[in-house]
Structure formats: C-alpha cells, structure tokens
Design a protein around this motif. Structure first.
Motif, PDB file in Angstrom:
ATOM      1  N   ARG A   1      66.575 102.866 -48.462  1.00  0.00           N
ATOM      2  CA  ARG A   1      67.799 102.072 -48.642  1.00  0.00           C
ATOM      3  C   ARG A   1      67.626 101.023 -49.748  1.00  0.00           C
ATOM      4  O   ARG A   1      68.466 100.894 -50.631  1.00  0.00           O
TER       5      ARG A   1
ATOM      6  N   GLY B   1      67.341 102.818 -53.062  1.00  0.00           N
ATOM      7  CA  GLY B   1      68.648 103.345 -53.458  1.00  0.00           C
ATOM      8  C   GLY B   1      69.621 102.265 -53.912  1.00  0.00           C
ATOM      9  O   GLY B   1      70.397 102.477 -54.842  1.00  0.00           O
ATOM     10  N   GLN B   2      69.565 101.119 -53.274  1.00  0.00           N
ATOM     11  CA  GLN B   2      70.457 100.028 -53.676  1.00  0.00           C
ATOM     12  C   GLN B   2      70.178  99.591 -55.108  1.00  0.00           C
ATOM     13  O   GLN B   2      71.104  99.262 -55.853  1.00  0.00           O
TER      14      GLN B   2
ATOM     15  N   HIS C   1      71.305 102.519 -57.560  1.00  0.00           N
ATOM     16  CA  HIS C   1      72.760 102.683 -57.669  1.00  0.00           C
ATOM     17  C   HIS C   1      73.424 101.633 -58.553  1.00  0.00           C
ATOM     18  O   HIS C   1      74.548 101.821 -58.990  1.00  0.00           O
TER      19      HIS C   1
ATOM     20  N   SER D   1      73.087 102.560 -64.435  1.00  0.00           N
ATOM     21  CA  SER D   1      73.847 103.684 -64.990  1.00  0.00           C
ATOM     22  C   SER D   1      72.884 104.869 -65.172  1.00  0.00           C
ATOM     23  O   SER D   1      71.661 104.690 -65.124  1.00  0.00           O
TER      24      SER D   1
ATOM     25  N   THR E   1      62.872 109.038 -58.218  1.00  0.00           N
ATOM     26  CA  THR E   1      64.076 108.794 -59.031  1.00  0.00           C
ATOM     27  C   THR E   1      64.666 110.071 -59.604  1.00  0.00           C
ATOM     28  O   THR E   1      65.709 110.029 -60.241  1.00  0.00           O
TER      29      THR E   1
ATOM     30  N   PRO F   1      68.134 111.998 -55.262  1.00  0.00           N
ATOM     31  CA  PRO F   1      68.068 111.206 -54.024  1.00  0.00           C
ATOM     32  C   PRO F   1      67.172 111.904 -52.989  1.00  0.00           C
ATOM     33  O   PRO F   1      67.296 113.101 -52.758  1.00  0.00           O
TER      34      PRO F   1
END
Length: 158
Positions: A39, A42-43, A46, A49, A117, A120
């Motif tokens: 998490r 991913g935050q 995200h 770009s 990376t 996901p």
C-alpha cells in the motif's frame, strides 16, 4: 590514495547526478526506499506519471555504478587512509566492510524495486518489507561509516 580519491569523487559525482536526475519525482525516490508495504509503495508510485516511473526505473540500472563506487570507496578509505593506521585492527576491519555491505543491500533493494515497479504486485508483501528493510539497514550502515570515520579522525589527535 589515488584510488580512494577516484572512487570517492566518482561516488560523489554520481550521487549529485542522481539528485539532479530524480529531482522531478514527487514524492521523491527516498520515500520509496522506506515503503515497507504494498500500500505504501503503491501510494508513492501512483503519484508518479508513467514518465516519472520510467525515469526512476532507468536510474536503477545506472545506480549500480554508484553502489560500486561508494562500496569501493569505503573499503579503500578504511584500509588505506593513514588516520586509521593507529586504530585497532578490528576497528579497521569493521569500518572497511560497512560501505561494501551497504552497497550489497543497495543492490538487493534495486533488484526488488526493479521487479516491484514493473507491474502492480500485491501478493508479495514480504518482498516490500524486505526492500524497505534492506534500504533502512543500508542507510544505517552508511551513517555508521560516517560516524565511525569522524570518531577515528577525532581520536587520531590523541
């Protein structure tokens, strides 16, 4: 001592280049190094770009030169610098291996970041924790090298 200077200046130049190259990333690449969970990782990703993510992934391949340079510098500095000649052999031995071990942890972190990376990946939480742990230990070893070096320089006057 020439090899100490060359490896140290190479590491410094590469580090400066990476600061410049990765500066557009927001949050910065350092934040990703301390993402211990899918998490948190991913935050950060995200916010970037696709071009930012590509920039980060390109840096990972070139980062090998940096970790080789600073690992070599740490070993050569501890084993060849005259200020450490008066220190106990155990002290020099520990100091000599701090940055090379940090470089190995950096390589592990880079491999994991390259893989994490790519696409996901949610079902591999232990690998995110391993990446964050490797990064944390790397930074602790780098800090330890700096502190022990300053201590040795301070004690050299005794």
């Amino acid at each position: 001592m020439r090899a100490v200077w060359i490896s140290g200046l190479t590491a410094l130049a590469l580090l400066a280049g990476f600061f410049w190259y990765l500066a557009p990333l927001d949050p910065g690449a350092l934040a990703l190094q301390f993402a211990f969970t899918p998490r948190a990782f991913g935050q950060i990703i995200h916010f970037w770009s696709p071009d930012d993510l590509a920039r980060y992934r390109i840096h990972l391949a070139v980062d090998v030169a940096l970790l080789l340079a600073y690992g070599l510098f740490g070993y050569l500095y501890a084993t060849r610098a005259g200020v450490f000649a008066a220190r106990a052999p155990a002290f020099r031995h520990v100091l000599a291996w701090l940055l090379p071990v940090a470089a190995c942890l950096d390589a592990l972190e880079n491999v994991l970041h390259w893989w994490l990376t790519e696409v996901p990946r949610f079902g591999v939480a232990p690998l995110y924790a391993l990446s964050g742990g490797a990064s944390s230990l790397k930074w602790l070893l780098i800090l330890g090298f700096g502190l022990l070096s300053v201590y040795a320089l301070y004690r050299a006057d005794d």
